[in-house]
Design an enzyme around this catalytic site. Sequence first.
Site, mmCIF file in Angstrom:
data_model
loop_
_atom_site.group_PDB
_atom_site.id
_atom_site.type_symbol
_atom_site.label_atom_id
_atom_site.label_comp_id
_atom_site.label_asym_id
_atom_site.label_seq_id
_atom_site.Cartn_x
_atom_site.Cartn_y
_atom_site.Cartn_z
ATOM 1 N NE ARG A 87 55.977 78.158 11.699
ATOM 2 C CZ ARG A 87 55.835 79.095 12.645
ATOM 3 N NH1 ARG A 87 56.428 80.257 12.498
ATOM 4 N NH2 ARG A 87 55.128 78.854 13.736
ATOM 5 C CE1 TYR A 88 57.844 74.151 8.147
ATOM 6 C CE2 TYR A 88 56.200 74.321 9.885
ATOM 7 C CZ TYR A 88 57.522 74.308 9.484
ATOM 8 O OH TYR A 88 58.521 74.454 10.411
ATOM 9 N NE ARG A 91 53.976 70.650 9.277
ATOM 10 C CZ ARG A 91 54.820 70.609 8.251
ATOM 11 N NH1 ARG A 91 54.379 70.392 7.032
ATOM 12 N NH2 ARG A 91 56.113 70.812 8.432
ATOM 13 C CB CYS A 100 49.103 77.222 29.975
ATOM 14 S SG CYS A 100 49.562 77.823 28.343
ATOM 15 C CB CYS A 104 56.735 76.482 30.810
ATOM 16 S SG CYS A 104 55.477 75.187 30.684
ATOM 17 C CB CYS A 107 56.385 79.797 27.821
ATOM 18 S SG CYS A 107 55.147 79.820 26.517
ATOM 19 N NE ARG A 109 52.930 79.909 19.639
ATOM 20 C CZ ARG A 109 52.739 78.625 19.309
ATOM 21 N NH1 ARG A 109 52.202 77.786 20.186
ATOM 22 N NH2 ARG A 109 53.062 78.187 18.112
ATOM 23 C CG ASP A 270 61.830 78.502 20.414
ATOM 24 O OD1 ASP A 270 62.515 78.236 19.405
ATOM 25 O OD2 ASP A 270 60.824 77.855 20.755
ATOM 26 C CG ASP A 307 60.264 76.474 15.666
ATOM 27 O OD1 ASP A 307 59.791 76.591 14.528
ATOM 28 O OD2 ASP A 307 59.819 75.712 16.540
ATOM 29 C CE LYS A 314 58.789 72.499 15.378
ATOM 30 N NZ LYS A 314 57.719 73.432 14.987
HETATM 31 S S1 SF4 Z 1 55.271 76.015 27.091
HETATM 32 FE FE1 SF4 Z 1 54.047 77.907 27.088
HETATM 33 S S2 SF4 Z 1 52.235 77.380 25.879
HETATM 34 FE FE2 SF4 Z 1 53.160 75.426 26.524
HETATM 35 S S3 SF4 Z 1 52.142 74.902 28.490
HETATM 36 FE FE3 SF4 Z 1 54.036 76.009 28.988
HETATM 37 S S4 SF4 Z 1 53.340 78.130 29.215
HETATM 38 FE FE4 SF4 Z 1 51.738 77.076 28.062
#
Ligand code: SF4
Length: 345
Positions: A87-88, A91, A100, A104, A107, A109, A270, A307, A314
């Site tokens: 994206r940049y 990096r 994972c 979460c 999350c 993603r 997000d 983001d 960002k």
């Molecule tokens: S935020 Fe998403 S990618 Fe990060 S540990 Fe939690 S579930 Fe996994």
Amino acid sequence: MSGALKSVTELKAARLVAPDAALDAVAEKYAIGIAPAVLGLIDPNDPDDPIGRQFVPTADELTTTPEERADPIGDLAHSPVEGIVHRYPDRVLLKAVHVCPVYCRFCFRREMVGPQGLGTLTAAELDSAIGYIAAHEEIWEVILTGGDPLVLSPRRLRHLMERLADIEHVKIVRFHTRVPVVEPERIDDEMVAALRASGKTTYLAVHANHPRELTAAAKIGFERMLAGGIALISQSVLLKGVNDDVETLASLMRGFVENRIKPYYLHHPDLAPGTGHFRVSVAEGQALVNALRGRISGLCQPVYVLDIPGGYGKADIGATSIVGSDGCFTVRDWQGGEHAYPPIA
Ligand code: SF4
């Protein structure tokens, strides 16, 4: 994630949820995972427990809003080869794995991670991702994210680091991970050694959102990584009902600094599907970071970032402290007082 709770049935047995058909529907869409170290932090008698809120699914996740999107920060728009987000200029993200140690509920993603997610890069895909990095001399930093890169075994991580060590123009390798907090037992000497590579500097961003996550076990891992030459920074997400008050944020940021973890990012949540119940407004977030400025040391200040949806990168959205143009600004102090800059003679 051995011993982790991964299903609604296991959550019911642990008294974390009541029977609710809606939760089965949530589980069909999004992965569930609560590692033992996290389970021990959740008060099952408190429906508003800030740790539980991050990991225990709720029916709220079935509510999506029009502005939410499957790829909220626009990774796919900048992915030249599988596993790379460029994206940049200087990096890249290297997403080697999409599982994972925990899942979460907020999350960003969530549509890509988990057992039904994008999986782990194949050997051929990893070759092509490393080849991309090697071919682009402007890439100074490689950021391993995912999923959580520290679910990989030390042997695989060591192998990956050896391949990055061979790329002269890469100077920094950064890991973004929940593991030191949610599976601290994985941070042993072998893991620490695997995260280093000859001639490269390793940074590790510890993802934690509440001061209770900085447990005694996590602190042992932080010490181990610091002693092993890894620089530690933090990342947190501003989450309604978890850390959206000044006392909690101040305690979290001070906790990081006390453990020699430099606060880095505080993310505005997000627009991931089914996460509206975690979102605060930008104005609320700005008021919180402004209050932090007045209350705690400069060492403890994170950068409050958004983001920008669509993959535009960002933006620092904390700076409400200066308005104006043409060399004539009004600067606001942390108590709301306004001052001309340069001062009027
Ligand atoms: S935020 Fe998403 S990618 Fe990060 S540990 Fe939690 S579930 Fe996994």
